[in-house]
Design a protein around this motif. Structure first.
Motif, PDB file in Angstrom:
ATOM      1  N   ARG A 163       0.838  -1.204   0.000  1.00 29.46           N
ATOM      2  CA  ARG A 163       0.000   0.000   0.000  1.00 29.46           C
ATOM      3  C   ARG A 163       0.878   1.261   0.000  1.00 29.46           C
ATOM      4  N   ILE A 164       1.960   1.212   0.770  1.00 30.69           N
ATOM      5  CA  ILE A 164       2.896   2.340   0.801  1.00 30.69           C
ATOM      6  C   ILE A 164       3.540   2.521  -0.573  1.00 30.69           C
ATOM      7  N   ALA A 165       3.918   1.394  -1.205  1.00 31.74           N
ATOM      8  CA  ALA A 165       4.524   1.470  -2.540  1.00 31.74           C
ATOM      9  C   ALA A 165       3.545   2.070  -3.548  1.00 31.74           C
ATOM     10  N   ILE A 166       2.264   1.730  -3.423  1.00 30.81           N
ATOM     11  CA  ILE A 166       1.247   2.307  -4.302  1.00 30.81           C
ATOM     12  C   ILE A 166       1.117   3.803  -4.048  1.00 30.81           C
ATOM     13  N   ALA A 167       1.128   4.192  -2.771  1.00 31.82           N
ATOM     14  CA  ALA A 167       1.053   5.617  -2.431  1.00 31.82           C
ATOM     15  C   ALA A 167       2.224   6.384  -3.038  1.00 31.82           C
ATOM     16  N   ARG A 168       3.421   5.806  -2.950  1.00 31.60           N
ATOM     17  CA  ARG A 168       4.593   6.478  -3.528  1.00 31.60           C
ATOM     18  C   ARG A 168       4.469   6.583  -5.046  1.00 31.60           C
ATOM     19  N   ALA A 169       3.945   5.527  -5.684  1.00 31.38           N
ATOM     20  CA  ALA A 169       3.826   5.535  -7.147  1.00 31.38           C
ATOM     21  C   ALA A 169       2.865   6.609  -7.630  1.00 31.38           C
ATOM     22  N   ILE A 170       1.808   6.899  -6.852  1.00 28.31           N
ATOM     23  CA  ILE A 170       0.821   7.889  -7.305  1.00 28.31           C
ATOM     24  C   ILE A 170       1.078   9.278  -6.741  1.00 28.31           C
ATOM     25  N   ALA A 171       2.156   9.449  -5.982  1.00 25.37           N
ATOM     26  CA  ALA A 171       2.428  10.730  -5.314  1.00 25.37           C
ATOM     27  C   ALA A 171       2.500  11.885  -6.310  1.00 25.37           C
ATOM     28  N   LEU A 172       3.140  11.663  -7.456  1.00 25.29           N
ATOM     29  CA  LEU A 172       3.318  12.728  -8.445  1.00 25.29           C
ATOM     30  C   LEU A 172       2.200  12.758  -9.491  1.00 25.29           C
ATOM     31  N   GLU A 173       1.124  12.009  -9.211  1.00 23.56           N
ATOM     32  CA  GLU A 173      -0.034  11.958 -10.108  1.00 23.56           C
ATOM     33  C   GLU A 173       0.366  11.531 -11.519  1.00 23.56           C
ATOM     34  N   PRO A 174       0.979  10.344 -11.652  1.00 18.94           N
ATOM     35  CA  PRO A 174       1.389   9.874 -12.979  1.00 18.94           C
ATOM     36  C   PRO A 174       0.187   9.506 -13.832  1.00 18.94           C
ATOM     37  N   ARG A 175       0.417   9.386 -15.119  1.00 17.46           N
ATOM     38  CA  ARG A 175      -0.646   8.976 -16.026  1.00 17.46           C
ATOM     39  C   ARG A 175      -0.625   7.473 -16.272  1.00 17.46           C
ATOM     40  N   ILE A 176       0.528   6.847 -16.046  1.00 16.60           N
ATOM     41  CA  ILE A 176       0.632   5.404 -16.241  1.00 16.60           C
ATOM     42  C   ILE A 176       1.599   4.823 -15.215  1.00 16.60           C
ATOM     43  N   ILE A 177       1.267   3.640 -14.693  1.00 18.62           N
ATOM     44  CA  ILE A 177       2.113   2.942 -13.734  1.00 18.62           C
ATOM     45  C   ILE A 177       2.400   1.540 -14.256  1.00 18.62           C
ATOM     46  N   VAL A 178       3.668   1.154 -14.271  1.00 16.19           N
ATOM     47  CA  VAL A 178       4.060  -0.219 -14.583  1.00 16.19           C
ATOM     48  C   VAL A 178       4.004  -1.009 -13.275  1.00 16.19           C
ATOM     49  N   CYS A 179       3.139  -2.008 -13.226  1.00 14.82           N
ATOM     50  CA  CYS A 179       2.979  -2.852 -12.030  1.00 14.82           C
ATOM     51  C   CYS A 179       3.657  -4.193 -12.316  1.00 14.82           C
ATOM     52  N   ASP A 180       4.835  -4.404 -11.740  1.00 12.15           N
ATOM     53  CA  ASP A 180       5.620  -5.610 -12.029  1.00 12.15           C
ATOM     54  C   ASP A 180       5.387  -6.659 -10.946  1.00 12.15           C
ATOM     55  N   GLU A 181       4.457  -7.562 -11.196  1.00 17.25           N
ATOM     56  CA  GLU A 181       4.096  -8.635 -10.250  1.00 17.25           C
ATOM     57  C   GLU A 181       3.804  -8.066  -8.849  1.00 17.25           C
ATOM     58  N   PRO A 182       2.935  -7.074  -8.730  1.00 16.72           N
ATOM     59  CA  PRO A 182       2.774  -6.388  -7.441  1.00 16.72           C
ATOM     60  C   PRO A 182       2.077  -7.198  -6.360  1.00 16.72           C
ATOM     61  N   VAL A 183       1.441  -8.323  -6.716  1.00 18.19           N
ATOM     62  CA  VAL A 183       0.742  -9.106  -5.689  1.00 18.19           C
ATOM     63  C   VAL A 183       1.251 -10.536  -5.574  1.00 18.19           C
ATOM     64  N   SER A 184       2.249 -10.911  -6.355  1.00 23.84           N
ATOM     65  CA  SER A 184       2.678 -12.313  -6.388  1.00 23.84           C
ATOM     66  C   SER A 184       3.328 -12.768  -5.085  1.00 23.84           C
ATOM     67  N   ALA A 185       3.868 -11.832  -4.283  1.00 26.60           N
ATOM     68  CA  ALA A 185       4.515 -12.203  -3.014  1.00 26.60           C
ATOM     69  C   ALA A 185       3.546 -12.178  -1.839  1.00 26.60           C
ATOM     70  N   LEU A 186       2.255 -11.948  -2.107  1.00 25.13           N
ATOM     71  CA  LEU A 186       1.265 -11.806  -1.035  1.00 25.13           C
ATOM     72  C   LEU A 186       0.340 -13.008  -0.981  1.00 25.13           C
ATOM     73  N   ASP A 187      -0.248 -13.255   0.196  1.00 25.81           N
ATOM     74  CA  ASP A 187      -1.224 -14.334   0.317  1.00 25.81           C
ATOM     75  C   ASP A 187      -2.505 -13.941  -0.415  1.00 25.81           C
ATOM     76  N   LEU A 188      -3.380 -14.919  -0.639  1.00 25.44           N
ATOM     77  CA  LEU A 188      -4.542 -14.709  -1.499  1.00 25.44           C
ATOM     78  C   LEU A 188      -5.476 -13.620  -0.977  1.00 25.44           C
ATOM     79  N   THR A 189      -5.703 -13.604   0.328  1.00 23.93           N
ATOM     80  CA  THR A 189      -6.586 -12.585   0.892  1.00 23.93           C
ATOM     81  C   THR A 189      -6.011 -11.189   0.710  1.00 23.93           C
ATOM     82  N   THR A 190      -4.708 -11.049   0.967  1.00 26.30           N
ATOM     83  CA  THR A 190      -4.061  -9.740   0.807  1.00 26.30           C
ATOM     84  C   THR A 190      -4.013  -9.341  -0.663  1.00 26.30           C
TER      85      THR A 190
END
Length: 294
Positions: A165-192
């Motif tokens: 969530r912190i990484a997502i906050a940092r990615a949108i801090a400068l209000e980008p138009r596009i974000i490259v999400c490189d396997e952002p959930v693969s290290a998390l359990d299914l619920t998370t």
């Protein structure tokens, strides 16, 4: 979680015939090409999934878009500007439009900086005052559903899902138009994973940001993506509507990926294993034919 309708517009990110090659080990050996003329695009406000097994080239494509991989052919256009060989200072200037979320949030966060310092750093670098940066950090923490006192804490004090969530906050801090999400959930359990995917959809709904979402899991991209490109061997083998590609794929390699996803029903899982064996043979045959043609 529901998909929003894809926008029909000029691509925000337009990749054409992209080739990436790395120097080979050994004296006078030719470079090893890992992307072989890849073409795809992402429109404003859209999520495009890029799916494939390890070694398929999907992360290399993401790195090339970010300027971290050597482009040897083709073009990468961002909002009409060719950035295939952009200089370092131009790449820094693009940070306001293009950001990234990595797979491992802990390694991408400085362990010695508080979350407030981490989030305010790009804001201050862009010329924002300390007071305005602090206000923006509070808004960012609220947007990703973290308490305001998180700004005073260090990354080690958070769980894996909270760090993402912190990484997502940092990615949108400068209000980008596009974000490259490189396997952002693969290290998390299914619920998370589900919570983070919900958050990404919410952020997109509120900000209009576009995602290039890299994953190996068709079940994940089915939830999030308007369109999906499937990569194998440094090439795109299937490309189209997200629901179609992730539910009724036409290419044998994509069908193999779909059948490899586990299900809870033992009988269905056994049936899938039988079909998967046949799909592997069909996929190998199709890839051999494609290699012979190229």
């Amino acid at each position: 979680m529901t998909l929003r309708e894809s926008h029909v517009s000029t691509p925000l990110l337009d990749v054409r015939e992209l080739r990436v090659a790395y120097p080979a080990r050994g004296f006078r050996r030719p470079p090893v090409e890992v992307l072989h003329g890849v073409t795809l695009d992402v429109r404003a406000g859209e999520t495009v999934g890029l799916v494939g097994e390890s070694g398929s080239g999907k992360s290399t494509l993401g790195r090339a878009v970010l300027g971290l991989a050597p482009v040897t052919g083709g073009t990468i256009m961002i909002d009409g500007e060719d950035v295939s060989h952009a200089a370092r200072n131009r790449r820094r200037a693009l940070a306001g439009d293009l950001q990234v979320i990595f797979q491992d949030p802990y390694s991408s966060l400085s362990p010695s900086l508080t979350i407030g310092d981490t989030l305010s750093e790009p804001l201050r670098a862009s010329g924002m005052s300390s007071k305005d940066a602090a206000r923006r950090v509070g808004d960012l923490l609220d947007l990703v559903h973290l308490p305001s006192d998180a700004a005073r804490r260090l990354p080690r004090e958070f769980s894996g899902g909270q760090r993402q969530r912190i990484a997502i906050a940092r990615a949108i801090a400068l209000e980008p138009r596009i974000i490259v999400c490189d396997e952002p959930v693969s290290a998390l359990d299914l619920t998370t994973q589900a919570h983070i995917l919900d958050l990404l959809l919410e952020v997109q709904s509120r900000t209009g940001v576009a995602y290039l979402f890299i994953s190996h899991d068709l079940n994940v991209v089915r939830v999030l993506c308007h369109r999906v490109a499937v990569m194998s061997g440094g090439e795109i083998v299937e490309w189209g509507d997200g629901d179609t590609v992730t539910s009724t794929p036409s290419h044998p390699y994509t069908r193999r990926l779909l059948l490899a996803s586990p299900v809870a029903d033992p009988k269905e899982q056994a049936r899938r294993r039988t079909l998967l064996h046949a799909a592997k043979i069909e996929s190998a045959t199709a890839m051999t034919v494609m290699e012979e043609k190229s």
